[in-house]
Motif scaffolding. Structure first.
Motif, PDB file in Angstrom:
ATOM      1  N   ARG A  23       0.838  -1.187   0.000  1.00 17.02           N
ATOM      2  CA  ARG A  23       0.000   0.000   0.000  1.00 17.02           C
ATOM      3  C   ARG A  23       0.883   1.251   0.000  1.00 17.02           C
ATOM      4  N   TRP A  24       0.559   2.223  -0.816  1.00 15.26           N
ATOM      5  CA  TRP A  24       1.193   3.536  -0.965  1.00 15.26           C
ATOM      6  C   TRP A  24       2.365   3.551  -1.928  1.00 15.26           C
ATOM      7  N   THR A  25       2.972   2.412  -2.236  1.00 14.92           N
ATOM      8  CA  THR A  25       4.192   2.450  -3.043  1.00 14.92           C
ATOM      9  C   THR A  25       3.955   3.088  -4.406  1.00 14.92           C
ATOM     10  N   LEU A  26       2.930   2.659  -5.131  1.00 20.55           N
ATOM     11  CA  LEU A  26       2.703   3.219  -6.468  1.00 20.55           C
ATOM     12  C   LEU A  26       2.224   4.664  -6.416  1.00 20.55           C
ATOM     13  N   LEU A  27       1.578   5.065  -5.324  1.00 22.12           N
ATOM     14  CA  LEU A  27       1.200   6.478  -5.200  1.00 22.12           C
ATOM     15  C   LEU A  27       2.420   7.343  -4.915  1.00 22.12           C
ATOM     16  N   ILE A  28       3.404   6.790  -4.226  1.00 25.91           N
ATOM     17  CA  ILE A  28       4.671   7.516  -4.064  1.00 25.91           C
ATOM     18  C   ILE A  28       5.344   7.670  -5.420  1.00 25.91           C
ATOM     19  N   HIS A  43       4.680  13.961   1.955  1.00 26.60           N
ATOM     20  CA  HIS A  43       3.681  13.720   2.994  1.00 26.60           C
ATOM     21  C   HIS A  43       2.458  14.606   2.789  1.00 26.60           C
ATOM     22  N   ALA A  44       2.663  15.847   2.381  1.00 29.67           N
ATOM     23  CA  ALA A  44       1.545  16.770   2.164  1.00 29.67           C
ATOM     24  C   ALA A  44       0.670  16.334   0.998  1.00 29.67           C
ATOM     25  N   ASP A  45       1.270  15.715  -0.022  1.00 31.09           N
ATOM     26  CA  ASP A  45       0.519  15.326  -1.217  1.00 31.09           C
ATOM     27  C   ASP A  45       0.086  13.870  -1.213  1.00 31.09           C
ATOM     28  N   LEU A  46       0.254  13.209  -0.071  1.00 35.20           N
ATOM     29  CA  LEU A  46      -0.251  11.841   0.113  1.00 35.20           C
ATOM     30  C   LEU A  46      -1.138  11.817   1.359  1.00 35.20           C
ATOM     31  N   PRO A  47      -2.240  12.571   1.342  1.00 35.09           N
ATOM     32  CA  PRO A  47      -3.095  12.634   2.533  1.00 35.09           C
ATOM     33  C   PRO A  47      -3.582  11.247   2.934  1.00 35.09           C
ATOM     34  N   VAL A  49      -1.513   9.016   4.576  1.00 33.91           N
ATOM     35  CA  VAL A  49      -0.372   8.172   4.903  1.00 33.91           C
ATOM     36  C   VAL A  49       0.258   8.662   6.206  1.00 33.91           C
ATOM     37  N   SER A  50       0.635   7.735   7.079  1.00 32.93           N
ATOM     38  CA  SER A  50       1.308   8.122   8.317  1.00 32.93           C
ATOM     39  C   SER A  50       2.787   8.381   8.028  1.00 32.93           C
ATOM     40  N   THR A  51       3.423   9.133   8.904  1.00 36.80           N
ATOM     41  CA  THR A  51       4.851   9.420   8.714  1.00 36.80           C
ATOM     42  C   THR A  51       5.676   8.139   8.783  1.00 36.80           C
ATOM     43  N   ASP A  52       5.289   7.217   9.684  1.00 34.06           N
ATOM     44  CA  ASP A  52       6.040   5.960   9.807  1.00 34.06           C
ATOM     45  C   ASP A  52       5.940   5.120   8.537  1.00 34.06           C
ATOM     46  N   VAL A  53       4.736   5.025   7.981  1.00 31.38           N
ATOM     47  CA  VAL A  53       4.550   4.223   6.773  1.00 31.38           C
ATOM     48  C   VAL A  53       5.289   4.854   5.596  1.00 31.38           C
ATOM     49  N   LEU A  54       5.199   6.175   5.447  1.00 27.59           N
ATOM     50  CA  LEU A  54       5.881   6.847   4.345  1.00 27.59           C
ATOM     51  C   LEU A  54       7.388   6.630   4.441  1.00 27.59           C
ATOM     52  N   ALA A  55       7.947   6.804   5.641  1.00 27.57           N
ATOM     53  CA  ALA A  55       9.388   6.608   5.815  1.00 27.57           C
ATOM     54  C   ALA A  55       9.784   5.169   5.489  1.00 27.57           C
ATOM     55  N   SER A  56       8.966   4.207   5.930  1.00 24.24           N
ATOM     56  CA  SER A  56       9.257   2.805   5.663  1.00 24.24           C
ATOM     57  C   SER A  56       9.205   2.494   4.178  1.00 24.24           C
ATOM     58  N   GLY A 106     -16.111   7.678 -10.606  1.00 21.89           N
ATOM     59  CA  GLY A 106     -17.396   8.230 -10.203  1.00 21.89           C
ATOM     60  C   GLY A 106     -17.310   9.707  -9.849  1.00 21.89           C
ATOM     61  N   GLU A 107     -18.315  10.191  -9.159  1.00 22.13           N
ATOM     62  CA  GLU A 107     -18.324  11.582  -8.713  1.00 22.13           C
ATOM     63  C   GLU A 107     -17.434  11.715  -7.476  1.00 22.13           C
ATOM     64  N   ARG A 108     -16.852  12.879  -7.319  1.00 22.03           N
ATOM     65  CA  ARG A 108     -15.999  13.109  -6.162  1.00 22.03           C
ATOM     66  C   ARG A 108     -16.826  13.065  -4.874  1.00 22.03           C
ATOM     67  N   ARG A 109     -16.359  12.267  -3.908  1.00 22.29           N
ATOM     68  CA  ARG A 109     -17.029  12.140  -2.621  1.00 22.29           C
ATOM     69  C   ARG A 109     -16.562  13.233  -1.670  1.00 22.29           C
ATOM     70  N   ALA A 110     -17.377  13.513  -0.666  1.00 17.48           N
ATOM     71  CA  ALA A 110     -17.061  14.598   0.269  1.00 17.48           C
ATOM     72  C   ALA A 110     -15.715  14.375   0.955  1.00 17.48           C
ATOM     73  N   GLN A 111     -15.360  13.114   1.213  1.00 12.99           N
ATOM     74  CA  GLN A 111     -14.114  12.817   1.923  1.00 12.99           C
ATOM     75  C   GLN A 111     -12.910  12.698   0.996  1.00 12.99           C
ATOM     76  N   ASP A 112     -13.116  12.801  -0.302  1.00  9.45           N
ATOM     77  CA  ASP A 112     -12.010  12.627  -1.246  1.00  9.45           C
ATOM     78  C   ASP A 112     -11.096  13.850  -1.279  1.00  9.45           C
ATOM     79  N   ALA A 113      -9.822  13.619  -1.001  1.00 14.97           N
ATOM     80  CA  ALA A 113      -8.823  14.675  -1.201  1.00 14.97           C
ATOM     81  C   ALA A 113      -8.560  14.830  -2.696  1.00 14.97           C
ATOM     82  N   VAL A 114      -8.049  15.973  -3.095  1.00 14.81           N
ATOM     83  CA  VAL A 114      -7.698  16.182  -4.498  1.00 14.81           C
ATOM     84  C   VAL A 114      -6.533  17.158  -4.575  1.00 14.81           C
TER      85      VAL A 114
END
Length: 209
Positions: A23-28, A43-47, A49-56, A106-114
């Motif tokens: 999880r997250w590798t291809l988004l990085i 980190h700012a552009d991967l809303p 993701v935790s700091t620990d997971v991103l660093a790992s 689909g349509e953008r959901r209220a919780q979807d970051a962009v």
């Protein structure tokens, strides 16, 4: 650095997923296709993701030869992460995933970051076969992309760093329709839903195509 997990299958797809299946590798990778990025920017552009997971993930990607880390010269003096040639080979993989997933957008959901630059790869698909620097203005912000880029970054945040070959302006509805695969970029231009500015060959081709 965590030990690499493996499917232990003699299959090229399984071997690839050993490296990029977490999880997250291809988004990085998606973010680093814009060129070198600082950890804080990633980190700012991967809303989400935790700091620990991103660093790992970044450590794993460096171990697997997908990324490198280097220190910028003064006055920057910050570390940046960037894709290796091997990592950059994942561009068509990320593009294919985006194309496959377009129908599920689909349509953008209220919780979807962009982020504005998340639309860069769908627009690159729409510019297949073209080459040139394109500046794009959306309601969410501006970004630029290099159609037909062979090496180096394929897109970046903000205005183009030099005079672009074309400037495109979208409204949110049109950009979403192109991203979902419901409307081609050229059809959007023909229907007057995308404003094309500039005197470069690419701008003229888009207006006339």
């Amino acid at each position: 650095m965590s030990p690499r997990r493996s499917y232990d299958q003699y299959c090229s797809a399984a071997r690839a997923l050993d490296v990029v299946g977490d999880r997250w590798t291809l988004l990085i990778v998606r973010e680093l296709l814009a060129g070198p990025r600082r950890y804080t920017d990633l980190h700012a552009d991967l809303p989400g993701v935790s700091t620990d997971v991103l660093a790992s993930r970044l450590k794993d990607m460096e171990r697997d030869g997908l990324t490198t880390r280097r220190r910028l010269p003064p006055p920057g003096a910050a570390y940046v992460y960037e894709l290796t040639a091997r990592g950059r080979e994942l561009l068509p993989v990320v593009q294919a995933l985006g194309e496959w997933g377009a129908s599920a957008l689909g349509e953008r959901r209220a919780q979807d970051a962009v982020r504005a630059h998340w639309f860069a790869l769908p627009l690159l698909r729409g510019l297949a076969g073209e080459s040139g620097l394109v500046e794009v203005r959306l309601e969410e912000g501006e970004f630029h992309l290099w159609a037909g880029a062979v090496d180096g970054p394929v897109y970046g945040d903000g205005p183009a760093p030099q005079e672009p070959d074309a400037r495109l302006a979208f409204d949110e509805e049109t950009c979403a329709a192109v991203s979902r695969g419901e409307l081609s970029l050229r059809d959007a231009v023909r229907e007057g839903r995308v404003e094309v500015l500039g005197d470069g060959a690419l701008a003229k081709e888009l207006r006339e195509g």
